[in-house]
Design an enzyme around this catalytic site. Structure first.
Site, mmCIF file in Angstrom:
data_model
loop_
_atom_site.group_PDB
_atom_site.id
_atom_site.type_symbol
_atom_site.label_atom_id
_atom_site.label_comp_id
_atom_site.label_asym_id
_atom_site.label_seq_id
_atom_site.Cartn_x
_atom_site.Cartn_y
_atom_site.Cartn_z
ATOM 1 N N SER A 119 -27.130 22.876 30.587
ATOM 2 C CA SER A 119 -26.691 23.852 31.589
ATOM 3 C C SER A 119 -25.771 24.889 30.973
ATOM 4 O O SER A 119 -25.006 24.585 30.042
ATOM 5 C CB SER A 119 -25.925 23.108 32.690
ATOM 6 O OG SER A 119 -25.265 24.018 33.542
ATOM 7 N N TYR A 143 -18.973 17.754 35.281
ATOM 8 C CA TYR A 143 -20.422 17.993 35.236
ATOM 9 C C TYR A 143 -20.794 18.693 33.925
ATOM 10 O O TYR A 143 -21.668 18.238 33.180
ATOM 11 C CB TYR A 143 -20.872 18.835 36.448
ATOM 12 C CG TYR A 143 -22.262 19.385 36.243
ATOM 13 C CD1 TYR A 143 -23.369 18.548 36.312
ATOM 14 C CD2 TYR A 143 -22.466 20.733 35.928
ATOM 15 C CE1 TYR A 143 -24.648 19.045 36.065
ATOM 16 C CE2 TYR A 143 -23.731 21.230 35.694
ATOM 17 C CZ TYR A 143 -24.822 20.388 35.757
ATOM 18 O OH TYR A 143 -26.069 20.877 35.503
ATOM 19 N N LYS A 147 -22.940 17.425 30.374
ATOM 20 C CA LYS A 147 -24.080 18.128 29.777
ATOM 21 C C LYS A 147 -23.820 18.410 28.294
ATOM 22 O O LYS A 147 -24.714 18.289 27.460
ATOM 23 C CB LYS A 147 -24.368 19.426 30.541
ATOM 24 C CG LYS A 147 -25.012 19.181 31.904
ATOM 25 C CD LYS A 147 -26.384 18.569 31.744
ATOM 26 C CE LYS A 147 -27.019 18.149 33.038
ATOM 27 N NZ LYS A 147 -28.315 17.477 32.854
HETATM 28 C C1 WQD Z 1 -23.264 31.628 42.209
HETATM 29 C C2 WQD Z 1 -22.309 32.739 42.582
HETATM 30 C C3 WQD Z 1 -20.279 31.962 43.610
HETATM 31 C C4 WQD Z 1 -22.130 30.492 47.284
HETATM 32 C C5 WQD Z 1 -23.304 26.268 39.588
HETATM 33 C C6 WQD Z 1 -22.872 25.287 38.552
HETATM 34 C C7 WQD Z 1 -23.768 25.366 37.376
HETATM 35 C C8 WQD Z 1 -25.214 25.196 37.777
HETATM 36 C C9 WQD Z 1 -25.593 26.088 38.896
HETATM 37 C C10 WQD Z 1 -26.531 23.210 37.905
HETATM 38 C C11 WQD Z 1 -20.856 32.396 42.268
HETATM 39 C C12 WQD Z 1 -21.097 32.818 44.552
HETATM 40 C C13 WQD Z 1 -21.886 31.008 46.022
HETATM 41 C C14 WQD Z 1 -21.768 31.249 48.427
HETATM 42 C C15 WQD Z 1 -20.930 32.966 46.978
HETATM 43 N N1 WQD Z 1 -25.454 23.846 38.128
HETATM 44 N N2 WQD Z 1 -21.292 32.224 45.882
HETATM 45 N N3 WQD Z 1 -21.195 32.469 48.225
HETATM 46 O O1 WQD Z 1 -21.278 28.443 40.391
HETATM 47 O O2 WQD Z 1 -22.783 30.003 39.088
HETATM 48 O O3 WQD Z 1 -23.193 27.580 39.041
HETATM 49 O O4 WQD Z 1 -24.662 26.001 39.938
HETATM 50 O O5 WQD Z 1 -27.148 22.421 38.148
HETATM 51 O O6 WQD Z 1 -23.391 24.396 36.504
HETATM 52 O O7 WQD Z 1 -21.553 25.577 38.151
HETATM 53 O O8 WQD Z 1 -23.701 28.793 41.071
HETATM 54 O O9 WQD Z 1 -24.919 29.175 43.154
HETATM 55 O O10 WQD Z 1 -22.689 27.985 43.252
HETATM 56 O O11 WQD Z 1 -22.755 30.398 42.739
HETATM 57 O O12 WQD Z 1 -20.388 34.063 46.892
HETATM 58 O O13 WQD Z 1 -21.967 30.835 49.571
HETATM 59 O O14 WQD Z 1 -22.368 32.911 43.987
HETATM 60 O O15 WQD Z 1 -18.928 32.244 43.756
HETATM 61 O O16 WQD Z 1 -20.252 33.572 41.859
HETATM 62 P P1 WQD Z 1 -22.606 28.773 39.891
HETATM 63 P P2 WQD Z 1 -23.552 29.015 42.635
#
Ligand code: WQD
Length: 331
Positions: A119, A143, A147
């Site tokens: 990841s 997490y 990885k």
């Molecule tokens: C993306 C962006 C949020 C929800 C995480 C894990 C990573 C991977 C994928 C794997 C961020 C913003 C989110 C919302 C928002 N895991 N957001 N409103 O944090 O990049 O990665 O998931 O299996 O290891 O850390 O992904 O989809 O949570 O967020 O504004 O309701 O969207 O702040 O900038 P992230 P995400």
């Protein structure tokens, strides 16, 4: 070729096994069905197993021998950042312990090749606009640590007994390659936004004062079908080409590949794509920053192109369109 896919009943795994089956590979899925669903594995054989249990090693080794496995694609893992913070020991047992068991069984059964699901979380908060495989690794939660530890374990096993391996560092995976294979868990931005829109609620934006052009976080959204195709290319590379542990690639970068698009999109750009795909305006609710969110995480993809000849073909608009299409089809 007979291929074992752990976690093959999950969202990403189901896409991979459909591509493998379509080209005639024999697929055996190993999954505990905690998030996976048996109805997603198609005609593949399904072995329900808890990879973290010690007794699973014997069972896996016997299975690998019985089916003549030539490669393992190891996806099975826990992947909730918030949960990993409250249950770190369980995350290490599941993600690192489960991987160790798979590797032990592979060694015993002489299975020569592995593709490991890693990841972009291994990078933490990158300081450069694009992260390369040689960028510093500094995961910010258990997490991401599991990885990174998994990558090290894979590399060490490869060095110890000559297994061929690649670890794929996924960026933000979303979309649906087929309507029946959408992401059923609303844990990430794309499915969360659609859920809010369908509930008649404004999508939430975590932070609009980040140091980015529109103030919202930038991520590299990669279509799940592109990601699945990257696994097929990686599988062929480890199964057919020579050893890929390469100590010259830079510290920690020996057998790892970024799997992203190289294009960053902000949260507001994702919302715009939903407005286009649904034909209705999307009005967000702007909230404060979410703890631990790096402002920008975007992949440099040259190494995947060089090593695999693979490049993502689908853009954010297609990711969002396919997500909406799959949700409509599921009604
Ligand atoms: C993306 C962006 C949020 C929800 C995480 C894990 C990573 C991977 C994928 C794997 C961020 C913003 C989110 C919302 C928002 N895991 N957001 N409103 O944090 O990049 O990665 O998931 O299996 O290891 O850390 O992904 O989809 O949570 O967020 O504004 O309701 O969207 O702040 O900038 P992230 P995400």
């Amino acid at each position: 070729m007979t291929v074992i896919v752990t976690g093959g009943a999950g969202y990403i795994g189901a896409h991979i096994i459909r591509l493998l089956a379509a080209r005639g590979d024999d697929v055996v899925v190993v999954d505990d069905l905690s998030n996976g669903r048996a109805d997603r594995v198609g005609d593949a054989r399904l072995e329900v197993a808890d990879l973290a249990a010690d007794s699973t090693v014997d069972r896996l080794a016997a299975l690998f021998r019985e089916v003549g496995a030539r490669a393992v694609i190891h996806l099975a893992a826990r992947k909730r950042v918030d949960e990993s913070l409250t249950r770190p020991t369980w995350y290490y047992r599941q993600n690192v312990g489960g991987l160790a068991h798979v590797l032990e069984a592979m060694e015993r059964a002489d299975v020569p090749s592995l593709v490991f699901s890693s990841s972009a979380a291994v990078y933490g908060a990158p300081s450069s606009a694009l992260v390369t495989e040689a960028s510093p690794t500094a995961p910010m939660n258990p997490y991401g640590e599991t990885k990174l530890a998994g990558e090290w374990l894979v590399r060490d096993a490869a060095r110890a007994w000559g297994m061929r391996c690649l670890s794929l560092r996924y960026f933000n995976v979303a979309g649906a390659g087929w309507d029946d294979l959408h992401d059923p868990a609303a844990l990430n931005l794309v499915p969360l936004v659609l859920g809010r829109i369908r509930a008649g609620l404004p999508p939430l934006v975590f932070g609009s004062d980040h140091p980015t052009p529109d103030g919202t976080c930038i991520r590299d959204y990669v279509h799940v079908l592109d990601l699945a195709q990257a696994h097929i290319a990686a599988l062929d590379h480890v199964a057919l080409a020579g050893a890929v542990v390469d100590d010259d690639a830079g510290p920690g970068a020996d057998h790892v590949l970024n799997i992203g698009t190289g294009v960053g999109s902000s949260v507001l750009e994702v919302l715009d794509a939903f407005a286009v795909a649904t034909g209705a305006p999307v009005v967000p609710e702007l909230l404060g920053r979410r703890a631990g969110d790096p402002p920008q995480v975007v992949a440099a993809v040259d190494r995947a192109v060089d090593v695999l000849g693979w490049r993502a073909e689908r853009d954010l608009a297609e990711i969002v369109r396919s997500t909406v299409r799959a949700e409509v089809a599921a009604r």
